[in-house]
Design a protein around this motif. Structure first.
Motif, PDB file in Angstrom:
ATOM      1  N   GLN A  77      -6.403  -0.999 -10.108  1.00 27.26           N
ATOM      2  CA  GLN A  77      -5.502  -2.119  -9.831  1.00 27.26           C
ATOM      3  C   GLN A  77      -5.268  -2.272  -8.331  1.00 27.26           C
ATOM      4  OE1 GLN A  77      -4.541  -4.429 -11.724  1.00 27.26           O
ATOM      5  NE2 GLN A  77      -4.814  -3.637 -13.760  1.00 27.26           N
ATOM      6  N   PHE A  78      -5.090  -1.149  -7.644  1.00 29.11           N
ATOM      7  CA  PHE A  78      -4.862  -1.208  -6.195  1.00 29.11           C
ATOM      8  C   PHE A  78      -6.068  -1.819  -5.496  1.00 29.11           C
ATOM      9  CE2 PHE A  78      -4.584   0.082  -1.842  1.00 29.11           C
ATOM     10  CZ  PHE A  78      -3.242   0.075  -1.566  1.00 29.11           C
ATOM     11  N   ARG A  79      -7.260  -1.370  -5.886  1.00 25.12           N
ATOM     12  CA  ARG A  79      -8.476  -1.926  -5.267  1.00 25.12           C
ATOM     13  C   ARG A  79      -8.638  -3.407  -5.599  1.00 25.12           C
ATOM     14  NH1 ARG A  79     -10.980   3.437  -6.428  1.00 25.12           N
ATOM     15  NH2 ARG A  79     -11.371   4.357  -4.385  1.00 25.12           N
ATOM     16  N   LEU A  80      -8.234  -3.802  -6.783  1.00 28.40           N
ATOM     17  CA  LEU A  80      -8.325  -5.201  -7.193  1.00 28.40           C
ATOM     18  C   LEU A  80      -7.449  -6.093  -6.317  1.00 28.40           C
ATOM     19  CD1 LEU A  80      -9.424  -7.177  -9.390  1.00 28.40           C
ATOM     20  CD2 LEU A  80      -7.339  -6.705 -10.662  1.00 28.40           C
ATOM     21  N   TRP A  81      -6.215  -5.669  -6.088  1.00 24.47           N
ATOM     22  CA  TRP A  81      -5.270  -6.467  -5.307  1.00 24.47           C
ATOM     23  C   TRP A  81      -5.346  -6.165  -3.818  1.00 24.47           C
ATOM     24  CZ3 TRP A  81      -3.208 -10.530  -7.533  1.00 24.47           C
ATOM     25  CH2 TRP A  81      -3.157 -10.544  -8.923  1.00 24.47           C
ATOM     26  N   GLY A  82      -5.897  -5.031  -3.454  1.00 26.82           N
ATOM     27  CA  GLY A  82      -6.073  -4.693  -2.051  1.00 26.82           C
ATOM     28  C   GLY A  82      -4.810  -4.194  -1.385  1.00 26.82           C
ATOM     29  N   ARG A  83      -4.935  -3.958  -0.098  1.00 25.76           N
ATOM     30  CA  ARG A  83      -3.823  -3.394   0.658  1.00 25.76           C
ATOM     31  C   ARG A  83      -2.604  -4.296   0.689  1.00 25.76           C
ATOM     32  NH1 ARG A  83      -7.237  -3.584   6.033  1.00 25.76           N
ATOM     33  NH2 ARG A  83      -7.181  -5.816   6.397  1.00 25.76           N
ATOM     34  N   TRP A  84      -2.795  -5.600   0.453  1.00 27.34           N
ATOM     35  CA  TRP A  84      -1.664  -6.539   0.462  1.00 27.34           C
ATOM     36  C   TRP A  84      -0.664  -6.228  -0.639  1.00 27.34           C
ATOM     37  CZ3 TRP A  84      -1.278  -8.844   4.862  1.00 27.34           C
ATOM     38  CH2 TRP A  84      -2.424  -9.056   5.599  1.00 27.34           C
ATOM     39  N   SER A  85      -1.112  -5.509  -1.653  1.00 33.01           N
ATOM     40  CA  SER A  85      -0.178  -5.130  -2.723  1.00 33.01           C
ATOM     41  C   SER A  85       0.919  -4.210  -2.198  1.00 33.01           C
ATOM     42  CB  SER A  85      -0.924  -4.463  -3.875  1.00 33.01           C
ATOM     43  OG  SER A  85      -1.526  -3.253  -3.450  1.00 33.01           O
ATOM     44  N   LEU A  86       0.711  -3.600  -1.037  1.00 35.21           N
ATOM     45  CA  LEU A  86       1.741  -2.732  -0.460  1.00 35.21           C
ATOM     46  C   LEU A  86       3.005  -3.506  -0.093  1.00 35.21           C
ATOM     47  CD1 LEU A  86      -0.481  -0.385   1.706  1.00 35.21           C
ATOM     48  CD2 LEU A  86       0.850   0.225  -0.324  1.00 35.21           C
ATOM     49  N   CYS A  87       2.905  -4.815   0.030  1.00 35.01           N
ATOM     50  CA  CYS A  87       4.108  -5.635   0.250  1.00 35.01           C
ATOM     51  C   CYS A  87       5.043  -5.541  -0.952  1.00 35.01           C
ATOM     52  CB  CYS A  87       3.732  -7.092   0.512  1.00 35.01           C
ATOM     53  SG  CYS A  87       2.921  -7.359   2.091  1.00 35.01           S
ATOM     54  N   LEU A  88       4.527  -5.072  -2.082  1.00 36.05           N
ATOM     55  CA  LEU A  88       5.323  -4.938  -3.307  1.00 36.05           C
ATOM     56  C   LEU A  88       5.792  -3.496  -3.533  1.00 36.05           C
ATOM     57  CD1 LEU A  88       3.178  -7.163  -5.677  1.00 36.05           C
ATOM     58  CD2 LEU A  88       5.245  -7.795  -4.415  1.00 36.05           C
ATOM     59  N   ALA A  89       5.739  -2.679  -2.502  1.00 40.97           N
ATOM     60  CA  ALA A  89       6.143  -1.277  -2.639  1.00 40.97           C
ATOM     61  C   ALA A  89       7.625  -1.133  -2.965  1.00 40.97           C
ATOM     62  CB  ALA A  89       5.800  -0.494  -1.372  1.00 40.97           C
ATOM     63  N   TRP A  90       8.395  -2.184  -2.820  1.00 39.13           N
ATOM     64  CA  TRP A  90       9.833  -2.143  -3.117  1.00 39.13           C
ATOM     65  C   TRP A  90      10.122  -2.371  -4.596  1.00 39.13           C
ATOM     66  CZ3 TRP A  90      11.875  -6.389  -5.444  1.00 39.13           C
ATOM     67  CH2 TRP A  90      11.115  -7.561  -5.374  1.00 39.13           C
ATOM     68  N   LEU A  98       2.347   2.895  -6.013  1.00 35.67           N
ATOM     69  CA  LEU A  98       1.516   2.195  -5.024  1.00 35.67           C
ATOM     70  C   LEU A  98       1.386   3.004  -3.741  1.00 35.67           C
ATOM     71  CD1 LEU A  98       2.608  -1.570  -5.046  1.00 35.67           C
ATOM     72  CD2 LEU A  98       0.307  -0.677  -5.402  1.00 35.67           C
ATOM     73  N   THR A  99       2.498   3.598  -3.318  1.00 36.88           N
ATOM     74  CA  THR A  99       2.466   4.338  -2.057  1.00 36.88           C
ATOM     75  C   THR A  99       1.674   5.638  -2.185  1.00 36.88           C
ATOM     76  OG1 THR A  99       4.655   5.325  -2.498  1.00 36.88           O
ATOM     77  CG2 THR A  99       4.611   3.267  -1.256  1.00 36.88           C
ATOM     78  N   PHE A 100       1.713   6.262  -3.350  1.00 36.99           N
ATOM     79  CA  PHE A 100       0.876   7.442  -3.589  1.00 36.99           C
ATOM     80  C   PHE A 100      -0.607   7.057  -3.573  1.00 36.99           C
ATOM     81  CE2 PHE A 100       4.640   9.474  -5.575  1.00 36.99           C
ATOM     82  CZ  PHE A 100       4.571  10.700  -4.948  1.00 36.99           C
TER      83      PHE A 100
END
Length: 132
Positions: A77-90, A98-100
């Protein structure tokens, strides 16, 4: 505020929003609260990131007792959405994993800090605005 936000970003089942709201209603200044909450929350996420980086997939499965199939799915899932998914770490439930995963996948630390900070600061700004 810092400690509450820091701990909330780890796997501990805590939230920092109630502390933020309590301090806002007690007339603490908004900008320093947002900065402190964001710094604490990003700091907690950096701990997760470091743990993922340091221990990798096998270590996280052993330490956190995460089944391999769940970790593989999360990585996909992380690779699918890419690093931009880190904006949803909250976001509750998905944010900490996600952060792990970002650490396990060795996402650039600079990108990690920029994107996680953007998402977490936005959340605290919105909460503060809604409370006003």
């Amino acid at each position: 505020m810092f400690v509450s936000a820091f701990l909330a970003a780890t796997l501990l089942p805590l939230g920092s929003e109630a502390v933020l709201l309590a301090l806002l209603y007690a007339d603490y200044p908004v900008i320093p609260l947002i900065i402190t909450a964001t710094a604490g929350n990003v700091g907690g996420s950096l701990v997760n990131y470091w743990l993922g980086w340091r221990f990798g997939r096998a270590g996280i499965m052993r330490i956190a007792k995460v089944p391999e199939h769940r970790l593989v799915k999360a990585e996909h899932q992380f690779r699918l959405w890419g690093r931009w998914s880190l904006c949803l770490a909250w976001v509750p439930v998905i944010g900490d994993p996600l952060t792990f995963i970002a650490g396990i996948l060795r996402i650039s630390p600079v990108w990690f800090v920029v994107l996680v900070t953007a998402g977490k600061a936005s959340r605290y700004i919105i909460i503060s605005q809604l409370a006003a």
